[in-house]
Each structure stands twice: as structure tokens, then as C-alpha cells.
Design an enzyme around this catalytic site. Structure first.
Site, short mmCIF file in Angstrom:
data_model
loop_
_atom_site.label_atom_id
_atom_site.label_comp_id
_atom_site.label_asym_id
_atom_site.label_seq_id
_atom_site.Cartn_x
_atom_site.Cartn_y
_atom_site.Cartn_z
N THR A 53 0.86 -1.18 0.00
CA THR A 53 0.00 0.00 0.00
C THR A 53 0.89 1.23 0.00
O THR A 53 2.00 1.20 0.54
CB THR A 53 -0.94 -0.01 1.23
OG1 THR A 53 -1.74 1.17 1.21
CG2 THR A 53 -0.20 -0.07 2.54
N GLU A 59 -4.13 -2.84 5.52
CA GLU A 59 -3.49 -3.38 6.72
C GLU A 59 -4.47 -4.13 7.61
O GLU A 59 -4.09 -4.71 8.62
CB GLU A 59 -2.88 -2.23 7.54
CG GLU A 59 -1.66 -1.57 6.90
CD GLU A 59 -2.01 -0.38 6.02
OE1 GLU A 59 -3.14 -0.36 5.47
OE2 GLU A 59 -1.17 0.53 5.87
N LYS A 94 -6.98 10.17 -2.18
CA LYS A 94 -7.53 8.93 -2.72
C LYS A 94 -8.40 9.22 -3.93
O LYS A 94 -9.47 9.79 -3.81
CB LYS A 94 -8.32 8.17 -1.66
CG LYS A 94 -8.36 6.70 -1.98
CD LYS A 94 -8.71 5.86 -0.79
CE LYS A 94 -8.28 4.43 -1.03
NZ LYS A 94 -8.87 3.51 -0.08
N TRP A 119 -4.38 5.40 -4.17
CA TRP A 119 -3.67 6.42 -3.43
C TRP A 119 -2.72 7.25 -4.28
O TRP A 119 -2.05 6.74 -5.17
CB TRP A 119 -2.82 5.79 -2.33
CG TRP A 119 -3.61 5.22 -1.20
CD1 TRP A 119 -3.64 3.91 -0.83
CD2 TRP A 119 -4.45 5.91 -0.28
NE1 TRP A 119 -4.45 3.75 0.26
CE2 TRP A 119 -4.97 4.96 0.62
CE3 TRP A 119 -4.83 7.26 -0.13
CZ2 TRP A 119 -5.83 5.30 1.65
CZ3 TRP A 119 -5.69 7.59 0.90
CH2 TRP A 119 -6.18 6.62 1.77
P1 AMP Z 1 -6.64 1.09 1.40
O1 AMP Z 1 -5.63 0.54 2.30
O2 AMP Z 1 -6.09 1.51 0.08
O3 AMP Z 1 -7.82 0.19 1.27
O4 AMP Z 1 -7.17 2.44 2.04
C1 AMP Z 1 -7.66 2.51 3.35
C2 AMP Z 1 -8.06 3.92 3.66
O5 AMP Z 1 -9.07 4.35 2.74
C3 AMP Z 1 -8.63 4.15 5.02
O6 AMP Z 1 -7.65 4.32 6.00
C4 AMP Z 1 -9.44 5.42 4.79
O7 AMP Z 1 -8.61 6.57 4.80
C5 AMP Z 1 -9.97 5.23 3.39
N1 AMP Z 1 -11.30 4.60 3.41
C6 AMP Z 1 -11.61 3.31 3.22
N2 AMP Z 1 -12.93 3.11 3.30
C7 AMP Z 1 -13.49 4.31 3.58
C8 AMP Z 1 -14.84 4.77 3.80
N3 AMP Z 1 -15.88 3.97 3.73
N4 AMP Z 1 -15.00 6.08 4.08
C9 AMP Z 1 -13.96 6.94 4.15
N5 AMP Z 1 -12.68 6.57 3.94
C10 AMP Z 1 -12.45 5.27 3.66
#
Ligand code: AMP
Length: 540
Positions: free
Chosen positions: A185, A329, A440, A445
């Protein structure tokens, strides 16, 4: 006194063995890169997974070896998930949307021994050929008739690896804490960081998901993961769906609204899982055709916040929206927002308010919010704090990266998510901000700091900041704000082309704004909070 029960290790291979025995007719339907639709069952797939496992052994793959994949959602990618982990190796899914620099880092950091690649992504590998780990063996995910011409040497054809192998495999006993999967990530700074899933965490996550999101995860239901297999294991669906007996419909590379609508319609998809950007595309198509895809009853939205209009649009058409939050994670599921039966009859307005929250924790994940000093804050639904989590499906540290690992755990060993949130007295989580300096866009990312470091290398730049601005299609897009050096006049085109030589095209800022002076915080950092407020409306 110790309990007196057997201790059998939790093992990923058991999931497909179970599905083949208990849900033999559960289907896997895939849109193939070859252009057609492929159909198979869990029973048949178990046989091919065994063949692939034999093939991997014959190619010299041993326990602990990292095997990379660069592929869309499809049955061959699914087979790789099981065969690789089944023989004790590690399935390392790579995101094809990463920049060449990030991808090169990931391949070499993981020291991958083999790569299984879709024909679509073969040019990426050809371009990186001299930068990849020495001896990396490449297998193209297709059959002999469709093998593409390639400049790479010694490339194998996937179907040849399986051909003639036994359809039974005696799965070895693997310690449940052994590694099974690896997914990187993007970090706020520096290089991507690897989350190394174990057999135990993966099987527990599948069980937790089936219990927490039971509506779609039922035998006979058809589920379409739009979320890619290269992004946190498609939220674990390749494991939870076979366990529950639900069929999987894999869309390949057709992720636009029209392609998804057609596939959902013809395959009678009950539930589809993906990021908000994808659902905006589908909603446009639904609006254009004036109807839902036949059979669609349920959407799971995560990866970014689901907006009210998105939830309302689906729910007024009779589609249940489950808003979920999680992280790479965390395997990834942390919370989900299907309303409990006690709230079934609340007024519409309250329902919408609730549904916009990220919901309540799933079993196995504990959450707390803390202030800057690490003191717990009350779960009153009003006080925001840093969100920390712990549980059996949460990372215990990044793969071969002690420096990054040291930064993400608090004194009590909880993982610091980098999200800012409130939690109310009923346990509903609401993400209110992000402390990590990331953007995002469409579920992927972009590191502000990486972009800023590149821009700062330009001689005409005194200071700069990259912030997220809201975007109706991608949720967020990067905006670059530059304070030029005195007497210098850096040009927008030059800065973008400088960035373009380091990062992927979709990571480039949509616009560059020049200011005389950037706002600073008391501690001498650029105040991104102020910038975000000031430039909220800037859309490039
Ligand atoms: P990833 O590891 O790429 O899946 O990203 C995780 C991150 O995405 C989280 O720590 C949040 O910052 C953001 N995220 C994931 N789901 C949501 C959601 N339903 N609402 C707001 N932010 C989210």
C-alpha cells in the site's frame, strides 16, 4: 487449566476444498482477456488449482517464495490465490496502476521469483525488464492460441503449466501463522509498504465477513467484485464467497458503467462490491437505461466515503447499500453499515444519516479514538480523534520494513490507521478526516509528499503543497499549490512534465495554482487544513 480440544491450523486450501465439497455447483464466471465469457464451478476449479499447484512445484517453487500477479479479476487469478498459498508460497498481488518507480521497488523489495501476468499488462513488464529481480520467471495468463509476441525471454504460457497435471493435490500441513499473501500500500512518504497476510488472518477474515455482511454472502447468490484482486484481495471475496457458497462474477478489465451494467444484467448479479467512483459510473448507466440491472439487490461501497446521494440513488431504487470501511493493513474489513434490526423502522432522514456513517465494527476488530497525546476519547459521536485498531486480521508490522513499522503502532500495540473519526454510543464510526498526507482518487492512493518532493526539486519553486480537492467522479483529485522563488516564474506545464517523468499519469495534479505565500501552522508546516478550505472549489 487448558482446554482439551484439537488444534488444527487454519488453512486457506481448506476454503476451496470445502466449497468444492459443499457448493460444487457454485459458479465462477469471468470476462476473459481473450474476449469471451468463461464459466466454471468451484468443483472444477478445485481440480485446476491442484494442477497449478503441481505445476508450481515442478517449476521449483518452494515454501515462502513470493509469486507476483499482475492481473484483472478472473478465474485464473483466483486459481493463483489458492495454489500459491496452498503449497506454502506467498501470493503477491501487484497493482498495475502504480508508477514504474513504485512497481520496480515492489518487485525488488518482495524479491519475487515468478510473475503471472495478463496479456493486457505484459507491456508494463517489457518496459521494466532490466529493473526486475534477476531470474524472475514470467508466465502469461492465457492459452497457447492467444500467446502474444513478446520481447521477454523464456516466457511461459499459463495453460501449459497446468496441462497434463493431476487434478488432485495433497495439501501440505502449513502453520497457520505462515505467510499466504502480500499486498503493498502507498505510504505517505517514501516507498510502498507490504502487508503480509497469514493463513490464519485470511481464514478468520473470511469468517468475520460472512458473519458481518450475511445478506449477499449466501449460497446461490451471485456476487460481482469490482474491487480488484490486486487491491487487498478484492476485500477478501475470493475467500468469503466460496466459504458461503456464493458464486463469483469476475468483470476482467471492463469496469465502466456500461460494461458492468451488461454483465450484471446478463449474469443476474445480486450484489456488487466496489469504490464510489465505480458506482457513480453505474448509476449514470442506470439513469440512461431507466432501469436497474436485472437481479441487483445489494451494493457494498468502501475504499472512500459513500456520499448521501449515492446511497439515496440506490436505496430509492430498492438496492440495499452497505457502506464499509477498512484498510489494506486490516485485510481489509473494519466496519460495515447494514443497520441492525432495532433500527429497521427509523425515519428516512435518520436512516440516511446512519448509512452515511462507516458503520459498526466487525467481530474481531476493536477500535478506539485517542487525542494527540494518545489518551482515549469518549464515544459520544461528537469528539473526533485518531482512530486506532487491533485484532487478528490487523497487520503486526510491514514486510521487511522496520522503519515504517515503528511509526504505526501506539504504546499499547494498537495500529494507528491515519484516519480521524468519531464513534457514537451505539458504536457507529464516522470518518471525519485523514491525518495521513494522501489523496484517494478513484480508490487509488496518491502521495502528496512524493509529489511535493519532486516539485521542490524545480529551481523556481520556493515551497509547495499538494492537497486533495473534492471531485464528483473520482471523489478526490490532487491540486498543486506553488509558492515561486523570488524573481522566478515556474510554468505550470514545466512542473507537470517534471512530475510526469516520475509518477503515473493519473497521479498528476489536475491543476497548478501559484500563490505569493503558503499559509503556515504554528509549528512551521504548511497548513493543509487552511489550503483545503481555501481551494475546496478548485476543480482544475
Ligand atoms: P486502502 O488501504 O487503500 O484500502 O485504504 C484505506 C483507507 O481508505 C482508510 O484508512 C481510509 O482513509 C480510506 N477509506 C476506506 N474506506 C473508507 C470509507 N468507507 N469512508 C472513508 N474513507 C475510507
Amino acid at each position: 487449566m487448558k482446554g482439551m480440544m484439537m488444534h488444527r491450523p487454519l488453512n486457506i486450501a481448506d476454503l476451496i476444498t470445502f466449497a468444492a465439497e459443499n457448493h460444487p455447483q457454485g459458479e465462477i464466471v469471468s470476462v476473459r482477456t481473450e474476449g469471451d465469457i468463461h464459466r466454471t464451478t468451484y468443483a472444477q476449479t478445485a481440480g485446476r488449482i491442484a494442477q497449478l499447484a503441481h505445476g508450481l512445484k515442478h517449476l521449483g517453487i518452494a515454501r515462502g517464495d513470493r509469486i507476483a500477479t499482475l492481473a484483472w479479476n478472473g478465474y485464473r487469478h483466483f486459481e493463483l490465490y489458492y495454489a500459491i498459498s496452498g503449497i506454502g508460497a506467498v501470493c503477491h498481488t501487484i497493482n498495475p496502476r502504480l508508477s514504474a518507480e513504485q512497481m520496480t521497488y515492489i518487485f525488488n523489495h518482495a524479491k519475487d521469483r515468478m510473475l503471472f501476468v495478463d496479456t493486457t499488462f505484459l507491456p508494463i513488464v517489457e518496459n521494466l525488464r532490466d529493473l526486475l529481480p534477476t531470474g524472475l520467471k514470467v508466465v502469461v495468463l492465457t492459452e497457447r492460441a492467444h500467446m502474444p509476441d513478446t520481447t521477454l525471454e523464456g516466457v511461459l504460457c499459463y495453460e501449459d503449466v497446468l496441462d497434463g497435471e493431476d487434478t488432485l493435490f495433497s495439501w501440505p500441513e502449513i502453520a497457520e501463522d505462515d505467510a499466504a499473501g502480500l499486498c503493498y500500500t502507498s505510504g505517505t512518504t517514501g516507498n510502498p509498504k507490504g502487508t503480509l497476510y497469514s493463513h490464519r488472518s485470511t481464514v478468520l477474515h473470511a469468517l468475520y465477513t460472512c458473519v458481518s455482511i450475511p445478506r449477499p454472502l449466501k449460497a446461490g447468490n451471485r456476487i460481482l467484485p469490482v474491487v480488484p484482486l490486486f487491491h487487498v484481495n478484492a476485500w477478501g471475496l475470493p475467500y468469503s464467497a466460496p466459504l458461503a457458497g456464493a458464486s463469483l462474477i469476475f468483470p476482467g478489465g471492463g469496469l465502466d458503467g456500461k460494461s458492468l451494467f451488461d454483465l450484471m444484467d446478463s449474469e443476474k448479479v445480486y450484489s456488487a462490491w466496489g469504490v464510489p467512483t465505480v458506482w457513480h459510473g453505474l448509476l449514470n448507466e442506470i439513469g440512461r437505461r431507466g432501469r436497474l440491472p436485472d437481479g441487483l439487490k445489494d451494493i457494498v461501497v468502501g475504499g472512500s466515503a459513500a456520499t448521501r446521494s449515492l446511497i439515496e440513488d440506490f436505496e430509492t431504487r430498492g438496492v440495499n447499500v452497505c457502506h464499509a470501511w477498512g484498510m489494506t493493513e486490516m485485510s481489509p474489513l473494519g466496519t460495515q453499515c447494514n443497520l441492525p434490526s432495532a433500527l429497521a423502522d427509523i425515519p428516512v432522514e435518520e436512516r440516511m444519516q446512519r448509512k452515511q456513517s462507516q458503520g459498526r465494527r466487525v467481530f474481531g476488530v476493536e477500535m478506539k479514538i485517542v487525542d494527540d497525546a494518545g489518551r482515549r476519547l469518549s464515544h459520544d459521536g461528537r469528539t473526533p480523534g485518531h482512530l486506532h485498531v487491533r485484532g487478528n486480521t490487523v497487520t503486526a508490522g510491514y514486510y521487511e520494513d522496520p522503519e515504517a513499522s515503528a511509526k504505526v503502532f501506539d504504546d499499547d500495540g494498537w495500529f494507528c490507521t491515519g484516519d480521524i473519526a468519531t464513534i457514537d454510543s451505539d458504536g457507529f464510526l464516522r470518518i471525519t478526516d485523514r491525518s495521513k498526507d494522501l489523496i484517494k482518487s478513484g480508490g487509488e492512493w496518491i502521495s502528496s509528499l512524493d509529489l511535493e518532493n519532486i516539485v521542490m526539486s524545480h529551481e523556481g519553486v520556493a515551497n509547495c503543497a499538494v492537497i486533495a480537492v473534492p471531485d464528483p467522479k473520482w471523489e478526490e483529485r490532487p491540486l498543486l499549490i506553488v509558492q515561486p522563488r523570488e524573481d522566478a516564474q515556474p510554468q505550470k506545464e514545466d512542473l507537470l512534465s517534471l512530475l510526469g517523468s516520475h509518477v503515473a499519469k493519473w497521479q498528476l495534479p489536475d491543476d497548478v495554482v501559484f500563490v505569493e505565500e503558503l499559509p503556515m501552522t504554528a509549528t512551521g508546516k504548511v497548513s493543509k487544513l487552511n489550503l483545503r478550505k481555501q481551494f475546496r472549489e478548485n476543480r482544475g
